[in-house]
Enzyme design. Structure first.
Site, PDB file in Angstrom:
ATOM      1  N   LYS A  66      41.889  34.176  30.606  1.00 22.43           N
ATOM      2  CA  LYS A  66      41.162  35.264  29.932  1.00 22.43           C
ATOM      3  C   LYS A  66      41.405  35.336  28.429  1.00 22.43           C
ATOM      4  O   LYS A  66      40.825  36.182  27.754  1.00 22.43           O
ATOM      5  CB  LYS A  66      41.536  36.599  30.591  1.00 22.43           C
ATOM      6  CG  LYS A  66      41.082  36.726  32.038  1.00 22.43           C
ATOM      7  CD  LYS A  66      39.571  36.747  32.156  1.00 22.43           C
ATOM      8  CE  LYS A  66      39.130  37.082  33.565  1.00 22.43           C
ATOM      9  NZ  LYS A  66      37.684  37.191  33.673  1.00 22.43           N
ATOM     10  N   SER A  89      45.292  33.440  42.701  1.00 20.00           N
ATOM     11  CA  SER A  89      43.913  32.945  42.794  1.00 20.00           C
ATOM     12  C   SER A  89      43.855  31.424  42.627  1.00 20.00           C
ATOM     13  O   SER A  89      42.938  30.779  43.139  1.00 20.00           O
ATOM     14  CB  SER A  89      43.039  33.599  41.729  1.00 20.00           C
ATOM     15  OG  SER A  89      43.486  33.201  40.450  1.00 20.00           O
TER      16      SER A  89
HETATM   17  C1  LIG Z   1      42.979  35.057  37.968  1.00 19.13           C
HETATM   18  C2  LIG Z   1      41.573  34.684  37.625  1.00 19.13           C
HETATM   19  N1  LIG Z   1      40.914  35.401  36.750  1.00 19.13           N
HETATM   20  C3  LIG Z   1      39.645  35.075  36.411  1.00 19.13           C
HETATM   21  C4  LIG Z   1      38.989  33.987  36.947  1.00 19.13           C
HETATM   22  C5  LIG Z   1      37.576  33.713  36.549  1.00 19.13           C
HETATM   23  O1  LIG Z   1      37.095  34.881  36.052  1.00 19.13           O
HETATM   24  P1  LIG Z   1      35.654  35.127  35.479  1.00 19.13           P
HETATM   25  O2  LIG Z   1      34.694  34.876  36.570  1.00 19.13           O
HETATM   26  O3  LIG Z   1      35.725  36.564  35.086  1.00 19.13           O
HETATM   27  O4  LIG Z   1      35.440  34.258  34.301  1.00 19.13           O
HETATM   28  C6  LIG Z   1      39.634  33.211  37.843  1.00 19.13           C
HETATM   29  C7  LIG Z   1      39.085  32.018  38.472  1.00 19.13           C
HETATM   30  O5  LIG Z   1      38.331  31.207  38.229  1.00 19.13           O
HETATM   31  C8  LIG Z   1      40.937  33.587  38.206  1.00 19.13           C
HETATM   32  O6  LIG Z   1      41.589  32.891  39.118  1.00 19.13           O
END
Ligand SMILES: Cc1ncc(COP(=O)(O)O)c(C=O)c1O
Length: 456
Positions: free
Chosen positions: A44, A275
């Site tokens: 992020k 994740s």
């Molecule tokens: C912890 C985590 N945050 C965010 C994402 C992706 O987030 P976004 O779809 O908001 O870009 C992922 C995976 O791809 C993730 O594992």
């Protein structure tokens, strides 16, 4: 990246790409983009930086202004770091199922954290996204709204996608990701599909999320479940997601995700967040299904330190029904601290109240096992008896005369039905297997069991 970093902003992006060596990936090469190496420790950082810079350019964010965001944690952490660097006030709305370590991290960064219910969905007044929007309006603050912010998607299109392309000299055939806002999968997918012929985009979706069905059928199911992995999976189709770009989708259970995290740690030494287990499990499945050699990339989205208490803790796995080695179908499956783990704190019968109190506090327990000098478990000391002991003799006094040695003992083969009857009177029991102490079953263990097995 230069060796001497002059500004922490240089630690955002350009993360390493690890070739997986010790796991069977069929004909394919599997690469992990280690997003945990970012300044804020997750995928992020790029979107957070980009969304703030974009808002500044558009004059939506004034000097010393306030930023509001609803986030599972990682976006909040990334935004809070940027806010700190740039002198903004940060307010983060977090659903209560998120790891408390993320909340501590946010508060330590100076952010105001508002914790809301995770058991309500869109439209409910306590839904985290709606609360964030209301706060932003009330405080005349800038609502980042990563779910509907093009600068989020753009950061992946302009930075993450090109980084992957460059690191593999353009030889990338597939990218596997989960969806939170959809920014990552859509941004990277759009970029790499434009650059690489026959490139495939793969969704890793937690069991319970509606997104795999959306990819497979174009329909949005009303049948939403719950899942434990954090940051991915949805009960709606987020506006930034272009699901038509996705070629394949895999559903991954929490149990498989947890198991995969532990395998990645043991085989590659990478401590990945929850994740990442979902993403890597789906990537391995995709790799094994290929008939020709391909270069496949997925993410280690964040580091596992925040999840040590959960994903990497066998006792938590047992309580959540995610321990992959249990299936004895007897009482030993229920004990979250079996002696064989060696993790249940014990105290010697001659110890003082001070140590008992310290061990209870540090391990968030209301009772401790007590052993004699031969290491035999002889009973427990609980909060009530410790209180009596302290009142009688102060913290320096011994626990000796306050130990409860009159504990109900049962064999591991006792049926659950009979155990439930026992618990009408008992608060906990000791379980023995082959005449040896195996562990204690507490009311908490039993509640966890009943949650996992609602028909018992
Ligand atoms: C912890 C985590 N945050 C965010 C994402 C992706 O987030 P976004 O779809 O908001 O870009 C992922 C995976 O791809 C993730 O594992």
């Amino acid at each position: 990246m230069s060796i001497v970093v002059k500004d922490t902003a240089e630690l955002i992006g350009n993360t390493p790409l690890l070739h997986v060596n010790n796991i069977n990936t069929g004909l394919c090469n599997l690469y992990l983009k280690l997003e945990s190496f970012n300044l804020g420790g997750s995928v992020k950082d790029r979107p957070a930086k980009n969304m703030i810079e974009h808002a500044e350019k558009q004059k939506k964010l004034k000097p010393r202004g306030t930023i509001v965001e609803a986030t599972a944690g990682n976006t909040g952490i990334a935004l809070a770091i940027m806010a700190l660097k740039k002198g903004y006030k940060m307010i983060v709305v977090v659903p209560d199922k998120m790891t408390i370590e993320k909340v501590y991290h946010l508060r330590a960064l100076g952010a105001e954290v508002i914790i809301t219910r995770s058991d309500v969905s869109k439209g409910h007044p306590d839904y985290y996204l709606d609360i964030a929007r209301k706060i932003a309006k009330k405080k005349n603050a800038f609502y980042i709204n990563q779910f509907d912010n093009e600068a989020n998607l753009k950061s992946h299109y302009e930075m993450l996608g090109p980084e992957i392309f460059k690191q593999l000299n353009g030889k990338v055939d597939a990218f596997v990701a989960g969806v939170g806002t959809g920014g990552t999968i859509t941004g990277v997918g759009k970029f790499l599909k434009r650059k690489v012929k026959n490139f495939e985009l793969v969704l890793a979706d937690p069991k319970g999320s509606i997104l795999k069905e959306l990819v497979d059928t174009g329909e949005i199911s009303k049948d939403v479940g719950s899942w434990i992995v954090e940051g991915i999976g949805e009960d709606f189709s987020p506006p930034l997601l272009d699901s038509t770009l996705i070629d394949h989708a895999y559903t991954i259970s929490d149990k498989e995700a947890v198991k995969t995290c532990n395998i990645i740690l043991q085989k590659e030494g990478i401590l990945a967040g929850s994740s990442s287990g979902t993403l890597i499990a789906a990537a391995i499945k995709y790799c094994k299904a290929q008939k020709v050699k391909k270069n496949v990339v997925t993410l280690v989205c964040d580091a596992g330190d925040k999840y040590l208490r959960k994903v990497y803790n066998n006792s938590w796995q047992i309580r959540e029904g995610l321990y992959f080695k249990n299936n004895k179908n007897d009482l030993t499956d229920i004990i979250s601290y079996p002696v064989i783990f060696g993790t249940m704190p014990k105290i010697n019968k001659d110890s003082n109240c001070d140590l008992a109190f310290k061990l209870m506090n540090e391990n968030s327990l209301d009772k401790l096992l007590v052993e004699d000098n031969n290491k035999n478990i002889i009973g427990v000391i609980d909060e009530n008896s410790l209180f009596e002991a302290v009142m009688a003799n102060s913290f320096k006094g011994k626990i000796k005369n306050f130990i409860n040695t009159n504990v109900k003992k049962v064999k591991h083969s006792l049926s659950i039905k009979k155990l439930l009857v026992l618990f009408e009177k008992e608060n906990f029991v000791f379980v023995y297997k082959n005449k040896k102490f195996f562990g204690m079953i507490t009311k908490n263990d039993l509640l966890s069991y009943l949650k996992r097995n609602p028909n018992d």
